[in-house]
Design a protein around this motif. Structure first.
Motif, mmCIF file in Angstrom:
data_model
loop_
_atom_site.group_PDB
_atom_site.id
_atom_site.type_symbol
_atom_site.label_atom_id
_atom_site.label_comp_id
_atom_site.label_asym_id
_atom_site.label_seq_id
_atom_site.Cartn_x
_atom_site.Cartn_y
_atom_site.Cartn_z
ATOM 1 N N VAL A 106 0.754 -1.332 -0.014
ATOM 2 C CA VAL A 106 -0.018 0.119 0.178
ATOM 3 C C VAL A 106 0.907 1.275 0.116
ATOM 4 O O VAL A 106 0.585 2.214 -0.625
ATOM 5 N N LEU A 107 2.127 1.183 0.742
ATOM 6 C CA LEU A 107 2.871 2.398 0.981
ATOM 7 C C LEU A 107 3.662 2.610 -0.415
ATOM 8 O O LEU A 107 4.062 3.809 -1.001
ATOM 9 N N THR A 108 3.734 1.526 -0.995
ATOM 10 C CA THR A 108 4.813 1.932 -2.405
ATOM 11 C C THR A 108 3.929 1.989 -3.562
ATOM 12 O O THR A 108 4.706 2.144 -4.745
ATOM 13 N N ASP A 109 2.684 1.764 -3.601
ATOM 14 C CA ASP A 109 1.781 1.953 -4.824
ATOM 15 C C ASP A 109 2.147 3.518 -5.289
ATOM 16 O O ASP A 109 2.049 4.342 -4.571
ATOM 17 N N ASP A 110 2.164 3.306 -6.616
ATOM 18 C CA ASP A 110 2.380 4.667 -7.438
ATOM 19 C C ASP A 110 1.106 5.851 -7.166
ATOM 20 O O ASP A 110 1.584 6.915 -7.205
ATOM 21 N N GLY A 111 0.210 5.106 -6.997
ATOM 22 C CA GLY A 111 -1.036 6.188 -6.487
ATOM 23 C C GLY A 111 -1.754 6.364 -7.897
ATOM 24 O O GLY A 111 -1.435 6.125 -8.925
ATOM 25 N N PRO A 112 -2.865 7.093 -7.839
ATOM 26 C CA PRO A 112 -3.681 7.193 -8.873
ATOM 27 C C PRO A 112 -3.364 8.591 -9.696
ATOM 28 O O PRO A 112 -2.559 9.378 -9.176
ATOM 29 N N SER A 113 -3.456 8.580 -10.710
ATOM 30 C CA SER A 113 -3.051 9.542 -11.889
ATOM 31 C C SER A 113 -4.413 10.426 -12.248
ATOM 32 O O SER A 113 -4.183 11.282 -13.217
ATOM 33 N N ASP A 114 -5.358 10.001 -11.610
ATOM 34 C CA ASP A 114 -6.842 10.811 -12.131
ATOM 35 C C ASP A 114 -7.029 11.874 -11.335
ATOM 36 O O ASP A 114 -6.228 12.269 -10.377
ATOM 37 N N GLU A 115 -8.142 12.408 -11.471
ATOM 38 C CA GLU A 115 -8.550 13.449 -10.551
ATOM 39 C C GLU A 115 -9.137 13.216 -9.197
ATOM 40 O O GLU A 115 -9.062 14.006 -8.198
ATOM 41 N N ASP A 116 -9.369 11.829 -8.963
ATOM 42 C CA ASP A 116 -9.664 11.844 -7.583
ATOM 43 C C ASP A 116 -8.479 11.100 -6.723
ATOM 44 O O ASP A 116 -8.636 10.248 -6.018
ATOM 45 N N ALA A 117 -7.583 12.004 -6.636
ATOM 46 C CA ALA A 117 -6.374 11.543 -5.801
ATOM 47 C C ALA A 117 -6.475 11.607 -4.346
ATOM 48 O O ALA A 117 -6.156 10.792 -3.643
ATOM 49 N N GLN A 118 -7.512 12.620 -3.966
ATOM 50 C CA GLN A 118 -7.874 12.719 -2.380
ATOM 51 C C GLN A 118 -8.507 11.579 -2.027
ATOM 52 O O GLN A 118 -8.276 11.087 -1.110
ATOM 53 N N LEU A 119 -9.347 11.079 -3.030
ATOM 54 C CA LEU A 119 -10.364 9.935 -2.421
ATOM 55 C C LEU A 119 -9.327 8.829 -2.356
ATOM 56 O O LEU A 119 -9.549 7.813 -1.725
ATOM 57 N N ALA A 120 -8.408 8.693 -3.314
ATOM 58 C CA ALA A 120 -7.635 7.312 -3.217
ATOM 59 C C ALA A 120 -6.536 7.384 -2.209
ATOM 60 O O ALA A 120 -6.522 6.390 -1.662
ATOM 61 N N ILE A 121 -6.252 8.805 -1.845
ATOM 62 C CA ILE A 121 -5.485 8.815 -0.686
ATOM 63 C C ILE A 121 -5.998 8.345 0.473
ATOM 64 O O ILE A 121 -5.619 7.654 1.342
ATOM 65 N N ARG A 122 -7.220 8.835 0.860
ATOM 66 C CA ARG A 122 -8.113 8.521 1.915
ATOM 67 C C ARG A 122 -8.253 6.960 2.004
ATOM 68 O O ARG A 122 -8.078 6.398 3.036
ATOM 69 N N GLU A 123 -8.512 6.250 0.796
ATOM 70 C CA GLU A 123 -9.026 4.848 0.669
ATOM 71 C C GLU A 123 -7.586 4.195 1.225
ATOM 72 O O GLU A 123 -7.746 3.061 2.006
ATOM 73 N N ARG A 124 -6.508 4.459 0.511
ATOM 74 C CA ARG A 124 -5.153 3.826 0.838
ATOM 75 C C ARG A 124 -4.683 4.162 2.617
ATOM 76 O O ARG A 124 -4.137 3.372 3.048
ATOM 77 N N SER A 125 -5.094 5.400 2.925
ATOM 78 C CA SER A 125 -4.762 5.724 4.165
ATOM 79 C C SER A 125 -5.547 4.781 5.101
ATOM 80 O O SER A 125 -5.188 3.992 5.949
ATOM 81 N N GLY A 126 -6.868 4.593 4.700
ATOM 82 C CA GLY A 126 -7.795 3.405 5.492
ATOM 83 C C GLY A 126 -7.384 2.220 5.582
ATOM 84 O O GLY A 126 -7.269 1.287 6.545
ATOM 85 N N GLU A 127 -6.797 1.834 4.457
ATOM 86 C CA GLU A 127 -6.521 0.240 4.341
ATOM 87 C C GLU A 127 -5.079 0.047 5.227
ATOM 88 O O GLU A 127 -4.999 -0.948 5.338
ATOM 89 N N PHE A 128 -4.276 1.122 4.886
ATOM 90 C CA PHE A 128 -2.941 1.063 5.694
ATOM 91 C C PHE A 128 -3.108 0.867 7.143
ATOM 92 O O PHE A 128 -2.765 0.069 7.898
ATOM 93 N N THR A 129 -4.292 1.885 7.558
ATOM 94 C CA THR A 129 -4.687 1.791 9.040
ATOM 95 C C THR A 129 -5.385 0.532 9.513
ATOM 96 O O THR A 129 -4.705 -0.241 10.466
ATOM 97 N N ASP A 130 -6.070 -0.112 8.629
ATOM 98 C CA ASP A 130 -6.483 -1.728 8.785
ATOM 99 C C ASP A 130 -5.537 -2.614 8.901
ATOM 100 O O ASP A 130 -5.319 -3.533 9.828
ATOM 101 N N LEU A 131 -4.610 -2.477 7.897
ATOM 102 C CA LEU A 131 -3.643 -3.583 8.013
ATOM 103 C C LEU A 131 -2.462 -3.295 9.290
ATOM 104 O O LEU A 131 -2.161 -4.517 9.785
#
Length: 137
Positions: A31-56
């Motif tokens: 999750v930490l090394t994922d390149d991340g989204p290149s679209d306009e929903d970057a903030q949503l993707a960051i929140r999702e990845r942050s939540g996923e990382f917290t769960d892990l």
């Protein structure tokens, strides 16, 4: 089921949790090394990845606690049944858990290393103070 079989089964479960622990750590790193989204929903993707990382991380620490508890239970049992040698000569408490004993071993080793380094520094300092010491060119 006799006590030995139950203990072996419990250790087997702890071993499975260790495997899950490593897998969970790998997922969190992914999750930490994922390149991340290149679209306009970057903030949503960051929140999702942050939540996923917290769960892990929560799952990781829960597994660590479970494994530590199992190891402590078995170490305590082995100490009580005299299957492990008495550690009263190496540590200042009779019934220790593995983590406390390892921490003491680390600190004892660190103190020994520090004492050796201090002695080396003293020898070097004394060698520099004596005029008879040969000077290197």
């Amino acid at each position: 089921m006799d006590e030995s079989a139950a203990r072996i089964q419990d250790l087997h479960e702890a071993e499975k949790k260790l495997v899950l622990l490593v897998e969970t750590a790998g997922e969190a790193l992914d999750v930490l090394t994922d390149d991340g989204p290149s679209d306009e929903d970057a903030q949503l993707a960051i929140r999702e990845r942050s939540g996923e990382f917290t769960d892990l991380t929560n799952r990781y620490f829960a597994l660590v606690n479970d494994v530590q508890l199992a190891v402590r239970r078995h170490t305590h049992f082995l100490t009580q049944t005299a299957s492990l040698p008495s550690t009263t000569k190496t540590i200042p408490f009779r019934h220790s858990v593995a983590g406390e004993q390892k921490e003491l071993e680390i600190w004892t080793g660190s103190l020994t290393t520090l004492q050796q380094r201090i002695q080396q520094i003293k020898r070097v300092a004394q060698g520099e103070q004596h005029p008879q010491a040969p000077a290197s060119s």
